[in-house]
Motif scaffolding. Structure first.
Motif, PDB file in Angstrom:
ATOM      1  N   PRO A 141       3.718   8.287 -18.763  1.00  0.00           N
ATOM      2  CA  PRO A 141       2.915   9.961 -19.497  1.00  0.00           C
ATOM      3  C   PRO A 141       1.070   8.751 -18.417  1.00  0.00           C
ATOM      4  CG  PRO A 141       4.432  10.461 -20.382  1.00  0.00           C
ATOM      5  CD  PRO A 141       4.675   8.755 -20.158  1.00  0.00           C
ATOM      6  N   ASP A 142       1.705   7.744 -19.536  1.00  0.00           N
ATOM      7  CA  ASP A 142       0.328   6.638 -19.324  1.00  0.00           C
ATOM      8  C   ASP A 142      -0.210   5.440 -18.268  1.00  0.00           C
ATOM      9  OD1 ASP A 142      -0.668   7.585 -21.932  1.00  0.00           O
ATOM     10  OD2 ASP A 142       0.687   5.747 -22.326  1.00  0.00           O
ATOM     11  N   GLY A 143       0.827   6.529 -16.702  1.00  0.00           N
ATOM     12  CA  GLY A 143       0.474   5.620 -15.737  1.00  0.00           C
ATOM     13  C   GLY A 143      -0.106   6.286 -14.827  1.00  0.00           C
ATOM     14  N   THR A 144      -0.549   5.401 -13.446  1.00  0.00           N
ATOM     15  CA  THR A 144      -1.674   5.741 -12.774  1.00  0.00           C
ATOM     16  C   THR A 144      -1.050   5.485 -11.480  1.00  0.00           C
ATOM     17  OG1 THR A 144      -2.474   3.401 -12.480  1.00  0.00           O
ATOM     18  CG2 THR A 144      -3.172   4.203 -14.339  1.00  0.00           C
ATOM     19  N   HIS A 145      -1.927   5.772 -10.360  1.00  0.00           N
ATOM     20  CA  HIS A 145      -1.817   6.150  -8.982  1.00  0.00           C
ATOM     21  C   HIS A 145      -2.028   4.406  -8.609  1.00  0.00           C
ATOM     22  CE1 HIS A 145      -1.494  10.415  -9.219  1.00  0.00           C
ATOM     23  NE2 HIS A 145      -2.813  10.296  -9.191  1.00  0.00           N
ATOM     24  N   GLY A 146      -2.368   3.646  -9.005  1.00  0.00           N
ATOM     25  CA  GLY A 146      -2.368   2.675  -8.802  1.00  0.00           C
ATOM     26  C   GLY A 146      -4.273   2.320  -8.311  1.00  0.00           C
ATOM     27  N   ILE A 147      -3.917   0.730  -7.430  1.00  0.00           N
ATOM     28  CA  ILE A 147      -5.284   0.933  -6.511  1.00  0.00           C
ATOM     29  C   ILE A 147      -5.498   1.672  -4.588  1.00  0.00           C
ATOM     30  CG2 ILE A 147      -6.597  -0.844  -8.116  1.00  0.00           C
ATOM     31  CD1 ILE A 147      -5.485  -3.005  -6.490  1.00  0.00           C
ATOM     32  N   MET A 148      -3.633   1.339  -5.015  1.00  0.00           N
ATOM     33  CA  MET A 148      -4.278   1.348  -2.926  1.00  0.00           C
ATOM     34  C   MET A 148      -4.414   3.596  -2.760  1.00  0.00           C
ATOM     35  SD  MET A 148      -2.062  -0.749  -1.444  1.00  0.00           S
ATOM     36  CE  MET A 148      -1.010   0.486   0.006  1.00  0.00           C
ATOM     37  N   THR A 149      -4.929   3.607  -1.921  1.00  0.00           N
ATOM     38  CA  THR A 149      -5.457   4.683  -1.468  1.00  0.00           C
ATOM     39  C   THR A 149      -4.519   5.329  -0.826  1.00  0.00           C
ATOM     40  OG1 THR A 149      -6.635   4.031   0.281  1.00  0.00           O
ATOM     41  CG2 THR A 149      -7.838   3.929  -1.610  1.00  0.00           C
ATOM     42  N   THR A 150      -5.320   6.668  -0.494  1.00  0.00           N
ATOM     43  CA  THR A 150      -3.631   7.058   0.583  1.00  0.00           C
ATOM     44  C   THR A 150      -4.423   6.536   1.888  1.00  0.00           C
ATOM     45  OG1 THR A 150      -3.918   9.731  -0.490  1.00  0.00           O
ATOM     46  CG2 THR A 150      -3.946   9.626   1.466  1.00  0.00           C
ATOM     47  N   ASP A 151      -5.610   6.454   2.457  1.00  0.00           N
ATOM     48  CA  ASP A 151      -5.549   5.457   3.999  1.00  0.00           C
ATOM     49  C   ASP A 151      -4.644   4.053   3.569  1.00  0.00           C
ATOM     50  OD1 ASP A 151      -7.027   7.936   4.607  1.00  0.00           O
ATOM     51  OD2 ASP A 151      -9.309   7.010   3.987  1.00  0.00           O
ATOM     52  N   GLY A 152      -5.173   3.496   2.591  1.00  0.00           N
ATOM     53  CA  GLY A 152      -4.338   2.110   2.444  1.00  0.00           C
ATOM     54  C   GLY A 152      -2.703   2.408   2.901  1.00  0.00           C
ATOM     55  N   TRP A 153      -2.040   3.533   2.378  1.00  0.00           N
ATOM     56  CA  TRP A 153      -0.858   3.800   2.434  1.00  0.00           C
ATOM     57  C   TRP A 153      -0.561   4.096   3.394  1.00  0.00           C
ATOM     58  CZ3 TRP A 153       2.822   1.774  -0.596  1.00  0.00           C
ATOM     59  CH2 TRP A 153       2.903   1.711  -2.371  1.00  0.00           C
ATOM     60  N   ARG A 154      -1.258   5.017   4.291  1.00  0.00           N
ATOM     61  CA  ARG A 154      -0.913   5.616   5.463  1.00  0.00           C
ATOM     62  C   ARG A 154      -1.090   3.760   6.687  1.00  0.00           C
ATOM     63  NH1 ARG A 154      -4.327  10.691   4.855  1.00  0.00           N
ATOM     64  NH2 ARG A 154      -6.425   8.884   4.687  1.00  0.00           N
ATOM     65  N   ARG A 155      -1.715   3.757   6.007  1.00  0.00           N
ATOM     66  CA  ARG A 155      -1.737   1.845   6.681  1.00  0.00           C
ATOM     67  C   ARG A 155      -0.194   1.964   7.282  1.00  0.00           C
ATOM     68  NH1 ARG A 155      -7.134   1.438   5.928  1.00  0.00           N
ATOM     69  NH2 ARG A 155      -6.809   0.089   3.893  1.00  0.00           N
ATOM     70  N   VAL A 156      -0.443   1.444   5.707  1.00  0.00           N
ATOM     71  CA  VAL A 156       1.167   1.138   5.172  1.00  0.00           C
ATOM     72  C   VAL A 156       2.067   1.766   6.264  1.00  0.00           C
ATOM     73  CG1 VAL A 156       2.935  -0.020   3.803  1.00  0.00           C
ATOM     74  CG2 VAL A 156       0.953  -0.158   2.717  1.00  0.00           C
ATOM     75  N   ILE A 157       2.284   3.002   6.045  1.00  0.00           N
ATOM     76  CA  ILE A 157       2.882   3.855   7.175  1.00  0.00           C
ATOM     77  C   ILE A 157       3.458   3.093   8.465  1.00  0.00           C
ATOM     78  CG2 ILE A 157       3.972   5.841   8.335  1.00  0.00           C
ATOM     79  CD1 ILE A 157       3.023   6.636   4.887  1.00  0.00           C
ATOM     80  N   ASP A 158       2.258   3.356   8.802  1.00  0.00           N
ATOM     81  CA  ASP A 158       1.926   3.028  10.402  1.00  0.00           C
ATOM     82  C   ASP A 158       2.541   1.077  10.765  1.00  0.00           C
ATOM     83  OD1 ASP A 158       0.424   4.943  10.731  1.00  0.00           O
ATOM     84  OD2 ASP A 158      -1.563   3.750  10.655  1.00  0.00           O
ATOM     85  N   ASP A 159       2.482   0.363  10.191  1.00  0.00           N
ATOM     86  CA  ASP A 159       2.843  -0.480   9.619  1.00  0.00           C
ATOM     87  C   ASP A 159       3.997  -0.786   9.262  1.00  0.00           C
ATOM     88  OD1 ASP A 159       0.442  -1.848   9.804  1.00  0.00           O
ATOM     89  OD2 ASP A 159       0.590  -3.166   8.036  1.00  0.00           O
ATOM     90  N   VAL A 160       4.914  -0.378   8.833  1.00  0.00           N
ATOM     91  CA  VAL A 160       6.481  -0.022   8.981  1.00  0.00           C
ATOM     92  C   VAL A 160       6.810   0.633  10.192  1.00  0.00           C
ATOM     93  CG1 VAL A 160       8.432   1.068   7.717  1.00  0.00           C
ATOM     94  CG2 VAL A 160       6.224   0.070   6.372  1.00  0.00           C
ATOM     95  N   ALA A 161       6.034   1.476  10.375  1.00  0.00           N
ATOM     96  CA  ALA A 161       7.101   2.033  11.868  1.00  0.00           C
ATOM     97  C   ALA A 161       6.715   0.923  13.255  1.00  0.00           C
ATOM     98  CB  ALA A 161       5.592   3.328  12.590  1.00  0.00           C
ATOM     99  N   HIS A 162       6.214   0.225  13.083  1.00  0.00           N
ATOM    100  CA  HIS A 162       5.966  -0.472  14.196  1.00  0.00           C
ATOM    101  C   HIS A 162       6.542  -2.310  13.663  1.00  0.00           C
ATOM    102  CE1 HIS A 162       1.250   0.249  14.239  1.00  0.00           C
ATOM    103  NE2 HIS A 162       1.925   1.133  15.230  1.00  0.00           N
ATOM    104  N   THR A 163       7.276  -2.471  12.905  1.00  0.00           N
ATOM    105  CA  THR A 163       8.359  -3.516  12.552  1.00  0.00           C
ATOM    106  C   THR A 163       9.457  -2.609  13.369  1.00  0.00           C
ATOM    107  OG1 THR A 163       9.401  -2.348  10.159  1.00  0.00           O
ATOM    108  CG2 THR A 163       7.535  -3.564  10.747  1.00  0.00           C
ATOM    109  N   ALA A 164      10.153  -0.988  14.301  1.00  0.00           N
ATOM    110  CA  ALA A 164      11.076  -0.837  13.868  1.00  0.00           C
ATOM    111  C   ALA A 164      12.026  -0.224  13.060  1.00  0.00           C
ATOM    112  CB  ALA A 164      11.700  -1.375  14.974  1.00  0.00           C
ATOM    113  N   ALA A 165      11.531  -0.298  11.835  1.00  0.00           N
ATOM    114  CA  ALA A 165      12.595   0.111  10.779  1.00  0.00           C
ATOM    115  C   ALA A 165      12.529   2.090  10.972  1.00  0.00           C
ATOM    116  CB  ALA A 165      11.373   0.371   8.940  1.00  0.00           C
ATOM    117  N   GLY A 166      13.920   2.141  10.376  1.00  0.00           N
ATOM    118  CA  GLY A 166      14.406   3.669   9.836  1.00  0.00           C
ATOM    119  C   GLY A 166      13.591   4.370   8.617  1.00  0.00           C
ATOM    120  N   MET A 167      13.239   3.938   7.960  1.00  0.00           N
ATOM    121  CA  MET A 167      13.104   5.105   6.368  1.00  0.00           C
ATOM    122  C   MET A 167      12.242   4.502   6.091  1.00  0.00           C
ATOM    123  SD  MET A 167      16.259   6.012   3.357  1.00  0.00           S
ATOM    124  CE  MET A 167      16.638   7.502   4.926  1.00  0.00           C
ATOM    125  N   VAL A 168      11.742   4.969   5.066  1.00  0.00           N
ATOM    126  CA  VAL A 168      11.007   5.337   3.595  1.00  0.00           C
ATOM    127  C   VAL A 168      11.361   6.327   2.855  1.00  0.00           C
ATOM    128  CG1 VAL A 168       9.187   3.867   4.984  1.00  0.00           C
ATOM    129  CG2 VAL A 168       8.798   6.271   4.390  1.00  0.00           C
TER     130      VAL A 168
END
Length: 480
Positions: A217-244
């Protein structure tokens, strides 16, 4: 489906020109000199042509090329035997990429033949007789460091494999080593990325006694923003990975989970949400019902008191109700029963889930990471299954990247400072992969409670251990 367009009539005096199509086998051209391809036809003699071509592409001695040539032969044979590639007019596309310490092979067929069942690559049981004309995927599994497949139901299917090799001696006659000390960019090849854990939040309603992420319950969202996660997802897609896989903490507590699911789907990534299913906001049920999304959850006991003893919250009834709701909505769902307590009612818990129609239920023993550790000593590789960074990575709420969710003491980079591609090709990544490979190569006997490791995390499917119990299969979820 081919589109048809109206065309102007051709004057009688002018002969109609036809495009020249070269009959297979025909070679493919790529800008990268280390990528080579060939298109094969349905004739069985094209298997021999594929073997000859693969040996030429390998640019090495016959003994060193043997694993690559054999895997090409088996996969092409399978395509001709089991798919439309073997029918008149059928084709099989084979591509090999040469890397310093490995070949990356892809074999794409024309899709399944009409019928009540759709064949998919699978290793036959040991007792089954050897199929006529080949040794099947068991031989492929033996000769490769890694293999998987991707495709859509009823459509073409691509099998991808990584075949390691020793590079030829350098001009001075010395062989390049792959020891931990020298495992840099010229060291062990990092297997192609196919699956990534996205740990988008450290907050959770529960305080499970065994949590490897130390969430609560005391955990947080961390310091990654939603835009940051979107960029990561873009990077994952560019590697030809199939799943997150979105994980936490509890990912449904992230305010933008639905948006991130949509972004991953838009990038043609399959999505899994690993949730405790204690509470699902109504708006998220609609996201979970989207094609390409599935759920996973952990479960402990059919006894509410025992379940609460592990989760530290009275959530048994709510989780059970949401499992039933997911099945009512026909959302794909798998579950992992985790053994935490002595004499835990794990078998009864599995039967409860199967009775509710859960697609897949597996068991895993407690992993000694963070709150799951028996002592406060820093964990080591004895708690790992042996396939870390073999096609999978984990990214934390702070952007830190690990070989898997259990190797939190072994960072290989940070996506807030580098692109995922730069991390995958970094000296640090190669060093960690080389060290892990060296460590797991020395496992001569079964590691306690690790002969049937479940990854994902603590949830199926199992890695597929060989006789020495060093896993040889795929640790991350593979549902395609």
């Amino acid at each position: 489906m081919n589109e048809t367009f109206p065309h102007s009539p051709i004057p009688v005096a002018v002969p109609q020109q036809r495009a020249t199509i070269i009959a297979p086998p025909r070679r493919l051209s790529f800008a990268d000199p280390n990528r080579c391809g060939i298109v094969l036809g349905p004739d069985l003699y094209h298997v021999r042509a594929a073997r000859t071509w693969a040996h030429q592409v390998a640019r090495t001695t016959p003994n060193t090329a043997f694993p690559l040539v054999t895997v090409v032969s088996e996969l092409v044979s399978n395509a001709l035997r089991h798919t439309c590639s073997g029918d008149p007019g059928g084709t099989t596309r084979v591509v090999i990429e040469r890397r310093p310490f490995a070949y990356v092979l892809t074999v794409t067929d024309n899709g399944p033949r009409p019928g009540p069942t759709i064949p998919v690559p699978r290793i036959e049981a040991p007792g089954n007789p050897r199929p006529v004309g080949g040794y099947g995927l068991r031989l492929v599994d033996t000769l490769t460091a890694y293999w998987d497949w991707s495709g859509t139901a009823g459509g073409p299917l691509t099998v991808r494999a990584l075949i390691e090799h020793t590079p030829p001696p350098d001009p001075e006659g010395t062989t390049v080593t792959t020891s931990l000390e020298s495992a840099t960019l010229t060291g062990p090849t990092v297997p192609p990325l196919r699956f990534v854990w996205l740990e988008i939040i450290g907050k959770c309603q529960l305080a499970c006694t065994h949590c490897y992420a130390d969430s609560g319950p005391d955990g947080t969202h961390g310091i990654m923003t939603t835009d940051g996660w979107r960029r990561v997802i873009d990077d994952v897609a560019h590697t030809a990975a199939g799943m997150v896989q979105f994980i936490g903490g509890e990912p449904v507590l992230h305010p933008d989970l639905g948006e991130l699911i949509g972004h991953a789907l838009d990038r043609r990534l399959a999505v899994e949400v690993f949730t405790n299913l204690v509470h699902v906001p109504p708006r998220l049920w609609e996201d979970f019902e989207r094609p390409g999304v599935r759920l996973a959850t952990s479960w402990y006991s059919d006894d509410p008191d025992e379940h609460e003893q592990i989760t530290q919250r009275p959530t048994h009834a709510r989780t059970l109700a949401n499992i039933a709701e997911a099945k009512r909505r026909e959302i794909p769902l798998r579950a992992g029963v985790i053994g935490v307590l002595e004499s835990q009612r794990s078998a009864q818990a599995s039967r409860t889930l199967l009775g509710l129609g859960v697609d897949e239920v597996r068991y895993d023993d407690l992993r000694g990471v963070d709150r799951g550790a028996v002592t406060e000593v820093e964990p080591d590789t004895s708690v790992l299954c042996g396939r870390c960074a073999h096609g999978n990575l984990a990214i934390s709420p702070t952007g830190e990247v690990w070989p898997c969710v259990f190797t939190r003491w072994m960072p290989v980079g940070n996506v807030r400072e580098q692109s995922l591609n730069d991390i995958l090709n970094s000296d640090r990544m190669a060093t960690v992969v080389g060290g892990l490979r060296q460590e797991f190569a020395h496992r001569a006997v079964c590691v306690p409670k690790m002969c049937d490791p479940q990854c994902g995390p603590s949830c199926s499917p199992a890695c597929q251990p060989k006789g020495d119990c060093t896993p040889a299969g795929n640790c991350a979820p593979n549902y395609r």
